[in-house]
Enzyme design. Structure first.
Site, mmCIF file in Angstrom:
data_model
loop_
_atom_site.group_PDB
_atom_site.id
_atom_site.type_symbol
_atom_site.label_atom_id
_atom_site.label_comp_id
_atom_site.label_asym_id
_atom_site.label_seq_id
_atom_site.Cartn_x
_atom_site.Cartn_y
_atom_site.Cartn_z
ATOM 1 N N ASP A 139 0.915 -1.189 0.008
ATOM 2 C CA ASP A 139 0.069 0.120 0.094
ATOM 3 C C ASP A 139 0.605 1.356 -0.069
ATOM 4 O OD1 ASP A 139 -2.427 1.220 -0.095
ATOM 5 O OD2 ASP A 139 -2.473 1.494 2.318
ATOM 6 N N CYS A 195 -20.638 -13.403 -3.256
ATOM 7 C CA CYS A 195 -21.542 -12.538 -2.651
ATOM 8 C C CYS A 195 -22.844 -13.020 -2.912
ATOM 9 C CB CYS A 195 -21.099 -11.123 -3.017
ATOM 10 S SG CYS A 195 -19.647 -10.459 -2.114
ATOM 11 N N CYS A 241 -26.591 -11.108 -1.343
ATOM 12 C CA CYS A 241 -26.240 -10.226 -0.276
ATOM 13 C C CYS A 241 -25.937 -8.856 -0.600
ATOM 14 C CB CYS A 241 -25.370 -11.177 0.559
ATOM 15 S SG CYS A 241 -24.765 -10.358 2.059
ATOM 16 N N CYS A 297 -23.539 -5.241 3.098
ATOM 17 C CA CYS A 297 -22.475 -4.185 3.414
ATOM 18 C C CYS A 297 -22.989 -2.881 2.962
ATOM 19 C CB CYS A 297 -21.142 -4.557 2.758
ATOM 20 S SG CYS A 297 -21.270 -4.988 0.996
ATOM 21 N N CYS A 304 -23.605 0.710 5.664
ATOM 22 C CA CYS A 304 -22.669 1.853 5.461
ATOM 23 C C CYS A 304 -23.366 2.888 5.981
ATOM 24 C CB CYS A 304 -22.201 2.038 4.051
ATOM 25 S SG CYS A 304 -21.192 3.170 4.090
ATOM 26 N N CYS A 342 -16.924 7.792 2.786
ATOM 27 C CA CYS A 342 -16.317 6.778 3.535
ATOM 28 C C CYS A 342 -15.698 7.437 5.039
ATOM 29 C CB CYS A 342 -15.462 5.910 2.709
ATOM 30 S SG CYS A 342 -14.607 4.726 3.649
ATOM 31 N N CYS A 400 -13.423 2.824 10.063
ATOM 32 C CA CYS A 400 -14.695 2.304 10.069
ATOM 33 C C CYS A 400 -14.699 0.723 9.630
ATOM 34 C CB CYS A 400 -15.607 3.255 9.210
ATOM 35 S SG CYS A 400 -17.349 2.444 9.490
ATOM 36 N N CYS A 453 -18.916 -2.413 7.240
ATOM 37 C CA CYS A 453 -18.912 -3.182 6.201
ATOM 38 C C CYS A 453 -18.368 -4.639 6.287
ATOM 39 C CB CYS A 453 -18.646 -2.530 4.866
ATOM 40 S SG CYS A 453 -16.926 -2.089 4.659
ATOM 41 N N CYS A 477 -20.424 -8.484 7.383
ATOM 42 C CA CYS A 477 -20.240 -9.680 6.145
ATOM 43 C C CYS A 477 -20.290 -11.021 6.703
ATOM 44 C CB CYS A 477 -18.995 -9.229 5.715
ATOM 45 S SG CYS A 477 -18.543 -10.331 4.203
#
Length: 348
Positions: free
Chosen positions: A132, A186, A189, A192, A196, A212, A239, A242, A246
Site C-alpha cells: 500500500d 456474494c 447479499c 455491506c 454503511c 467513507c 470504520c 461493512c 459481512c
C-alpha cells in the site's frame, strides 16, 4: 513458494500477470467522478496504477500475498462485540487493523524476506516490494491471482479468510505461471451496502470515498463536512461496519503474530480519555502505529466529532467539560469541531 510464505505467517501466495488493461476503464471512470476525494496522488499517477511494467520497468509477474490481522485472542463472536461498541456513545472506536503495529512495516519485512528466499533459490533477480505504498492496483492484482473476489464493498473476500487481511505485492522480472482466479460468492447479499453509515457504497463495487468514514477520519484534511459528522458516531479512526456485517468474516483468521495485538488505550477507551492526550502523549502512544500518520490535530478533530455525537445522545457533563477545555485550541480546525460538538447540546 506457498510453504515459504506460510513460514513467514503469510496466509496465501498468488501470482498475477501484468496486463491489467481491462481494469483501466473502471479506474478512469472512478477518478473522473471525483470519488477519490482529496487523494490527488491517484490522479497524478494516472494509469501507472494499472500498468505494473511502467511503475517498475522490467516487471513480468506480480507475486501477491495476504496477511491476516485479527488479534491472536479474538473471540468467536467478535463481529457482534464490535457492533455493540457502536451503541456505547462514550467509547472511542478505532478500526481493528489499526489497534496494533503499523502493518506496512510488518508486511513489508515479510515480503522482503520472501523475495530474498526466492533469490536464494534461483539467483539474483530484479524485484520491488509494495505494501500500500505506491500506485498499485492492489485489489485487482489480488483478485486475478486467486486471493479472493471483490466484495460489493470493494474489499477482497476469501472463503477461508473473510476480508480481515492486508495485501502486499512483489513485482518481479521472472515469468511465473499465474494463479487461477476464484469465483464471486456474494450472491444476492447486500448487507455491506445497507449498513454503511454514510451510504458511501453506491452499489456493488462502487465506493464514493468522499463519504467513507475511513477516508474522512484518515485521509481527509481540514473540516469534515457538517452533514456527515452526525453519521460518524463514535468512530475516531477508520470504520469496520461493512466488514463486521459481512457473513464471510465468520471465517476470518487470527494472526499468529503479536504485532497486531491491541495496544493499551486503543480498545475500550473513552472519548474523554483520548481527547485529553497532549501532542507528546499522542506521539508516544502511537509510535510504530498507523494512527500516528494523521497527527494530533486530526486526532482531536475526529474525537471532537464523536464527542459531539455523544453529547447529543447523553448530555454527559464530563464530555462537555473536556470539550470546553479545548475550545481555544491553537488549531482552527480543532476549534471549529469543538464548537460544533458543543452545539449538539441544544439538539437533544
Amino acid at each position: 513458494m506457498q510453504a515459504w510464505g506460510q513460514e513467514l505467517a503469510l496466509s496465501q501466495i498468488g501470482v498475477a500477470g501484468i496486463d491489467l488493461s481491462a481494469a483501466e476503464p473502471g479506474l478512469s471512470a472512478w477518478l473522473a467522478a471525483g470519488f477519490h476525494g482529496e487523494m490527488d496522488y491517484m490522479v497524478r499517477h494516472g494509469m501507472k496504477r494499472a500498468r505494473p511494467a511502467e511503475l517498475v520497468p522490467g516487471t513480468v509477474s506480480v507475486i501477491t500475498a495476504r496477511l491476516d490481522y485479527l488479534p491472536q485472542h479474538t473471540p468467536e463472536d467478535w463481529q457482534a462485540l464490535e457492533l455493540q461498541r457502536l451503541q456505547r456513545p462514550g467509547e472511542a472506536i478505532v478500526s481493528l487493523y489499526a489497534r496494533g503495529r503499523d502493518y506496512h512495516k510488518v508486511l513489508r519485512n515479510r515480503l522482503q524476506k520472501l523475495a530474498e528466499r526466492i533469490e536464494a533459490a534461483i539467483g539474483p533477480r530484479g524485484h520491488r516490494v509494495f505494501t500500500d505504498s505506491a500506485p498499485v492496483l492492489e485489489a485487482e492484482l489480488a483478485r486475478r491471482s486467486g486471493q479472493g473476489w471483490r466484495g460489493k464493498h470493494t474489499l477482497v473476500l476469501n472463503r477461508e479468510g473473510g476480508s480481515m487481511f492486508f495485501l502486499g505485492e512483489i513485482y518481479v522480472d521472472i515469468a511465473l505461471p499465474a494463479s487461477a482466479p476464484v469465483t464471486d460468492h456474494c450472491g444476492a447479499c447486500s448487507a455491506c451496502i445497507q449498513i454503511c453509515p454514510t451510504q458511501a457504497i453506491l452499489g456493488p463495487q462502487r465506493l464514493d470515498a468522499r463519504r467513507c468514514i475511513s477516508y474522512l477520519t484518515i485521509e481527509h484534511a481540514g473540516p469534515i463536512p457538517e452533514d456527515l459528522r452526525p453519521l460518524i458516531g463514535n468512530r475516531i479512526y477508520g470504520c469496520d461496519d461493512c466488514q463486521l456485517i459481512c457473513p464471510w468474516n465468520k471465517f476470518a483468521q487470527r494472526s499468529p503474530l503479536a504485532d497486531f495485538d491491541p495496544r493499551d488505550g486503543l480498545t475500550g477507551a473513552t472519548l474523554v480519555e483520548l481527547f485529553a492526550w497532549t501532542e507528546d502523549e499522542f506521539l508516544r502512544r502511537t509510535e510504530g502505529s498507523p494512527i500516528r500518520r494523521i497527527g494530533h490535530e486530526r486526532w482531536l478533530r475526529n474525537i471532537a466529532v464523536a464527542m459531539g455525537n455523544a453529547l447529543r445522545d447523553t448530555m454527559d457533563p464530563a464530555t462537555e467539560t473536556a470539550l470546553l477545555a479545548r475550545a481555544h485550541h491553537p488549531s482552527m480546525v480543532v476549534r471549529e469541531h469543538v464548537a460544533w460538538a458543543l452545539e449538539q447540546r441544544t439538539k437533544v
